[in-house]
Scaffold this motif. Structure first.
Motif, PDB file in Angstrom:
ATOM      1  N   SER A  60      62.283   5.519 -35.999  1.00 39.70           N
ATOM      2  CA  SER A  60      63.648   6.011 -35.778  1.00 39.70           C
ATOM      3  C   SER A  60      63.999   6.145 -34.292  1.00 39.70           C
ATOM      4  N   VAL A  61      62.973   6.215 -33.428  1.00 40.17           N
ATOM      5  CA  VAL A  61      63.230   6.301 -31.988  1.00 40.17           C
ATOM      6  C   VAL A  61      63.508   4.894 -31.470  1.00 40.17           C
ATOM      7  N   LYS A  62      64.757   4.640 -31.127  1.00 40.19           N
ATOM      8  CA  LYS A  62      65.171   3.315 -30.673  1.00 40.19           C
ATOM      9  C   LYS A  62      65.113   3.168 -29.154  1.00 40.19           C
ATOM     10  N   PHE A  63      65.231   4.274 -28.458  1.00 39.42           N
ATOM     11  CA  PHE A  63      65.191   4.236 -27.001  1.00 39.42           C
ATOM     12  C   PHE A  63      64.659   5.559 -26.479  1.00 39.42           C
ATOM     13  N   PHE A  64      63.836   5.473 -25.422  1.00 39.47           N
ATOM     14  CA  PHE A  64      63.272   6.681 -24.809  1.00 39.47           C
ATOM     15  C   PHE A  64      62.933   6.387 -23.353  1.00 39.47           C
ATOM     16  N   THR A  65      63.283   7.282 -22.470  1.00 37.47           N
ATOM     17  CA  THR A  65      62.780   7.217 -21.100  1.00 37.47           C
ATOM     18  C   THR A  65      62.736   8.617 -20.509  1.00 37.47           C
ATOM     19  N   GLY A  66      61.602   8.918 -19.912  1.00 41.91           N
ATOM     20  CA  GLY A  66      61.452  10.182 -19.204  1.00 41.91           C
ATOM     21  C   GLY A  66      60.709   9.946 -17.903  1.00 41.91           C
ATOM     22  N   GLN A  67      60.779   8.708 -17.430  1.00 43.63           N
ATOM     23  CA  GLN A  67      60.041   8.339 -16.235  1.00 43.63           C
ATOM     24  C   GLN A  67      60.722   8.830 -14.970  1.00 43.63           C
ATOM     25  N   ALA A  68      59.925   9.345 -14.051  1.00 47.22           N
ATOM     26  CA  ALA A  68      60.462   9.883 -12.808  1.00 47.22           C
ATOM     27  C   ALA A  68      61.170   8.813 -11.987  1.00 47.22           C
ATOM     28  N   SER A  69      60.781   7.563 -12.167  1.00 46.41           N
ATOM     29  CA  SER A  69      61.363   6.472 -11.381  1.00 46.41           C
ATOM     30  C   SER A  69      62.851   6.291 -11.636  1.00 46.41           C
TER      31      SER A  69
END
Length: 271
Positions: free
Chosen positions: A224-233
């Protein structure tokens, strides 16, 4: 945000909680209103109404002071702990309704650093009153977008921006029975798009901190997770959404204005 608002258009901004780290503000005259709001979002494209909710850090201070600040600012719109917004979608006969919720009042506060779940509402009567208000407004309505500062899994010419917003830190038990009433919440400090049973859940919590933690993925259906970002960059990010007659276009941006992910949500037929 100002660049995207200028290029894509923005009729309003949703600021859905944790407006002032770490303990909110103490009074309507707090310098924080100037230091971290008025003096920061100065671009002409962001001089639009900002519709505000309180998050857990705001509840550690004086939420009433934030509500009262609505009388001192031309764009800070915080009329009540929870409220309803209605917008005419241009060139249509349709209305977009956004339900603004105080999820701390509904479920109670929690300690971010302990990663604990909310401990339950401080006053059950206030929680029950808000829940009854919510159920009354979401009984049989098309085109309504509930938004709150505590997770679950909105941002419109009608166009919207959401910096730090309430759009999922896992599914909280006290709110689980309201799904899919709640379609935009965010306590995770990252950007996410989750889709389950045709319902889109937008997480826009990268306006201040970034957290790449994916432990909560186990709390939502596989795939169900289609997109994720938690990157500091990415240096943080926000969400822009445009609502038309039959769909909502949601775009996730990183801080420099680069598009990271886009999805189109079609109007659902509840009949």
């Amino acid at each position: 945000m100002s660049k995207v608002a200028d290029q894509m258009g923005a009729d309003f901004v949703l600021a859905l909680g944790d407006n002032f780290y770490y303990k909110g503000v103490d009074s309507v005259d707090s310098p924080r209103f100037q230091d971290t709001f008025e003096s920061v979002y100065t671009a002409k494209s962001l001089r639009v109404p900002w519709y505000v909710l309180a998050g857990n850090h705001d509840h550690a201070g004086n939420v009433k002071a934030q509500i009262e600040y609505s009388q001192k600012s031309n764009r800070w719109k915080f009329p009540s702990y929870y409220y309803e917004l209605n917008f005419h979608i241009p060139n249509t006969g349709k209305t977009l309704t956004i339900i603004m919720l105080d999820t701390i009042m509904l479920c109670g506060n929690s300690d971010d650093y302990m990663d604990e779940k909310p401990r339950g509402p401080l006053r059950a009567v206030d929680a029950n009153r808000q829940l009854a208000w919510l159920q009354e407004r979401t009984g049989s309505v098309h085109g309504r977008l509930p938004a709150g500062g505590r997770p679950l899994p909105c941002v419109v010419r009608v166009r919207t921006l959401a910096p730090q917003s309430a759009f999922c830190r896992g599914f909280i038990p006290c709110l689980i029975n309201t799904r899919p009433l709640l379609t935009s919440v965010g306590h995770d400090h990252n950007l996410q798009y989750i889709e389950e049973s045709g319902v889109g859940y937008v997480v826009s919590g990268a306006g201040n901190f970034l957290d790449p933690d994916v432990r909560h993925w186990n709390h939502v259906p596989k795939g169900s997770v289609k997109f994720f970002t938690g990157q500091a960059s990415t240096l943080g990010g926000f969400v822009h959404a445009e609502v038309t007659k039959n769909k909502m276009i949601v775009t996730f941006y990183q801080a420099k204005g680069t598009s990271l992910y886009r999805t189109v949500l079609s109007q659902r037929n509840f009949e």
